[in-house]
Write an enzyme that holds these catalytic residues in place. Structure first.
Site, PDB file in Angstrom:
ATOM      1  N   PRO A 173       0.828  -1.209   0.000  1.00  0.00           N
ATOM      2  CA  PRO A 173       0.000   0.000   0.000  1.00  0.00           C
ATOM      3  C   PRO A 173       0.867   1.266   0.000  1.00  0.00           C
ATOM      4  O   PRO A 173       1.918   1.310   0.635  1.00  0.00           O
ATOM      5  CB  PRO A 173      -0.822  -0.096   1.293  1.00  0.00           C
ATOM      6  CG  PRO A 173      -0.442  -1.359   1.974  1.00  0.00           C
ATOM      7  CD  PRO A 173       0.617  -2.056   1.180  1.00  0.00           C
ATOM      8  N   GLY A 206       7.052   1.601   3.312  1.00  0.00           N
ATOM      9  CA  GLY A 206       8.248   1.690   2.465  1.00  0.00           C
ATOM     10  C   GLY A 206       8.000   1.336   1.007  1.00  0.00           C
ATOM     11  O   GLY A 206       8.901   0.818   0.336  1.00  0.00           O
ATOM     12  N   SER A 207       6.797   1.632   0.484  1.00  0.00           N
ATOM     13  CA  SER A 207       6.516   1.234  -0.898  1.00  0.00           C
ATOM     14  C   SER A 207       7.447   1.957  -1.865  1.00  0.00           C
ATOM     15  O   SER A 207       7.957   1.350  -2.808  1.00  0.00           O
ATOM     16  CB  SER A 207       5.052   1.470  -1.266  1.00  0.00           C
ATOM     17  OG  SER A 207       4.806   2.836  -1.411  1.00  0.00           O
ATOM     18  N   SER A 208       7.711   3.244  -1.642  1.00  0.00           N
ATOM     19  CA  SER A 208       8.536   3.937  -2.634  1.00  0.00           C
ATOM     20  C   SER A 208       9.966   3.407  -2.601  1.00  0.00           C
ATOM     21  O   SER A 208      10.567   3.176  -3.653  1.00  0.00           O
ATOM     22  CB  SER A 208       8.453   5.460  -2.488  1.00  0.00           C
ATOM     23  OG  SER A 208       9.204   5.888  -1.401  1.00  0.00           O
ATOM     24  N   ALA A 209      10.507   3.134  -1.418  1.00  0.00           N
ATOM     25  CA  ALA A 209      11.876   2.594  -1.353  1.00  0.00           C
ATOM     26  C   ALA A 209      11.948   1.231  -2.037  1.00  0.00           C
ATOM     27  O   ALA A 209      12.899   0.948  -2.770  1.00  0.00           O
ATOM     28  CB  ALA A 209      12.342   2.484   0.093  1.00  0.00           C
ATOM     29  N   ALA A 210      10.943   0.381  -1.836  1.00  0.00           N
ATOM     30  CA  ALA A 210      10.962  -0.955  -2.453  1.00  0.00           C
ATOM     31  C   ALA A 210      10.961  -0.818  -3.974  1.00  0.00           C
ATOM     32  O   ALA A 210      11.691  -1.523  -4.667  1.00  0.00           O
ATOM     33  CB  ALA A 210       9.771  -1.781  -1.969  1.00  0.00           C
ATOM     34  N   ASP A 266      14.739   2.986   4.886  1.00  0.00           N
ATOM     35  CA  ASP A 266      13.798   2.308   3.977  1.00  0.00           C
ATOM     36  C   ASP A 266      14.517   1.580   2.836  1.00  0.00           C
ATOM     37  O   ASP A 266      14.300   0.381   2.631  1.00  0.00           O
ATOM     38  CB  ASP A 266      12.776   3.301   3.406  1.00  0.00           C
ATOM     39  CG  ASP A 266      11.693   3.666   4.410  1.00  0.00           C
ATOM     40  OD1 ASP A 266      11.914   3.456   5.613  1.00  0.00           O
ATOM     41  OD2 ASP A 266      10.629   4.149   3.985  1.00  0.00           O
TER      42      ASP A 266
HETATM   43  O1  PMV Z   1       7.928   6.861   4.887  1.00  0.00           O
HETATM   44  P1  PMV Z   1       7.741   6.065   6.115  1.00  0.00           P
HETATM   45  O2  PMV Z   1       6.441   6.259   6.746  1.00  0.00           O
HETATM   46  O3  PMV Z   1       8.123   4.660   5.874  1.00  0.00           O
HETATM   47  O4  PMV Z   1       8.766   6.634   7.223  1.00  0.00           O
HETATM   48  C1  PMV Z   1      10.133   6.667   7.059  1.00  0.00           C
HETATM   49  C2  PMV Z   1      10.827   6.710   8.377  1.00  0.00           C
HETATM   50  C3  PMV Z   1      11.231   8.095   8.898  1.00  0.00           C
HETATM   51  O5  PMV Z   1      12.114   7.816   9.982  1.00  0.00           O
HETATM   52  C4  PMV Z   1      10.034   8.863   9.407  1.00  0.00           C
HETATM   53  C5  PMV Z   1      11.960   8.920   7.853  1.00  0.00           C
HETATM   54  C6  PMV Z   1      13.336   8.404   7.487  1.00  0.00           C
HETATM   55  O6  PMV Z   1      13.871   8.878   6.468  1.00  0.00           O
HETATM   56  O7  PMV Z   1      13.913   7.570   8.194  1.00  0.00           O
END
Ligand code: PMV
Length: 319
Positions: free
Chosen positions: A100, A106-110, A151
């Site tokens: 989701p 972490g969808s965008s990082a994945a 992420d």
């Molecule tokens: O984008 P999220 O909701 O997965 O959050 C990332 C984690 C944070 O610590 C809030 C930001 C970061 O860059 O580590």
């Protein structure tokens, strides 16, 4: 060069230390067994075309003109790999993600990690995991200016990681079965905005802020011990303490609290926000015999429960 390639990378949940990790404190994150897949093919023209099942499609020139802002980081990840290879060619990228969006998983990082690996494999570059992590992190800087890197680290390496910005990722050997239940508030939020909200608290109350993030670091270090000894009760208690610190930083809200408290009342050892807060997901540690009850309680409180296992494998070529 190959005719086509593809790669996938897992979602993540932060067990300890979100937000504090931006300020070089310790975080503990796990990879979840839901994945984002990216397929790539060369194009005869010099365009980078991104098609996403969730965000539609978009066309970029090699210099990054045109296209939809939300898909630009995918372009940037592909472009980063092309530049490293010294190639100027067009690509068709197809993103298919089960994760989701904007929910703290972490969808965008994945997607960025899978894109980097897929393009690297297409060009037969033999990128190492560390290369993939660094290239994906560069692309993530377009999503929010000051990402800690946790992420893309977990999406690249998988499993359970201890992560500190200045030291990078350390894989933890966790034999423990962690009965984790996620609860999605279904409220979408922007990580960049939540990170900025926390930086505003830091600006207003620097002394208090330092105490809060130092406490977060101590909690994460105690959690390493609890993970090692398999003490679920202690882990749950530490998750509750971590959540209280996130509340102090102003990233919780009624929807998140409803889910956290529903999980605790249903017998969870502990529950907290996971990710940036403001919406998105909570994570609860359930007693192994009560995982269904915790999931049901989250549903009754208006959330979408997900019981997700840990993905030992990070990024994977699926060429
Ligand atoms: O984008 P999220 O909701 O997965 O959050 C990332 C984690 C944070 O610590 C809030 C930001 C970061 O860059 O580590």
């Amino acid at each position: 060069m190959k005719d086509s390639s593809g790669a996938s990378a897992p979602a993540k949940a932060i067990l300890f230390g979100e937000h504090f990790v931006v300020y070089d404190k310790l975080a503990i994150a796990i990879a979840l067994d839901i994945r984002a897949r990216v397929a790539v093919k060369p194009r005869p023209d010099k365009k980078i075309v991104v098609r996403s099942s969730a965000l539609g499609s978009s066309e970029f020139t090699l210099d990054g003109h045109g296209g939809n802002e939300r898909l630009k980081p995918v372009y940037a990840a592909a472009k980063g790999v092309l530049s490293m290879a010294g190639e100027r060619m067009g690509l068709d990228l197809t993103v298919d993600s089960q994760i989701p969006i904007s929910s703290g998983l972490g969808s965008s990082a994945a997607v960025l990690v899978a894109t980097t690996a897929a393009v690297g494999d297409l060009l037969e570059m033999r990128l190492t995991s560390d290369d993939i992590f660094r290239l994906a992190l560069d692309a993530e800087r377009l999503v929010h200016e000051n990402p800690s890197g946790v992420d893309p680290a977990i999406a690249t390496y998988g499993g359970v990681l201890a992560y500190r910005r200045s030291e990078g990722a350390k894989r933890l050997k966790v034999d423990l079965n962690l009965p984790l239940v996620l609860g999605d508030t279904r409220i979408k939020r922007d990580t960049r905005e939540m990170v900025m909200r926390v930086s505003e608290i830091r600006r207003l109350y620097p002394g208090v802020f330092e105490e809060i993030i130092d406490a977060g670091d101590k909690i994460a270090r105690l959690a390493l011990g609890a993970l090692g000894s398999g003490d679920l009760v202690a882990l749950g208690r530490l998750m509750d303490m971590n959540h209280a610190l996130l509340c102090a930083l102003g990233v919780s809200n009624k929807a998140l609290e409803d889910l956290v408290w529903a999980a605790r009342r249903a017998g969870a050892f502990g529950a907290k926000i996971t990710g940036a807060g403001g919406g998105g997901c909570i994570i609860a540690l359930a007693p192994p015999w009560d995982i269904g009850r915790v999931a049901e309680a989250i549903r009754s409180a208006g959330g979408e429960p997900m019981i997700a296992g840990i993905a030992q494998e990070g990024v994977r070529i699926e060429g």
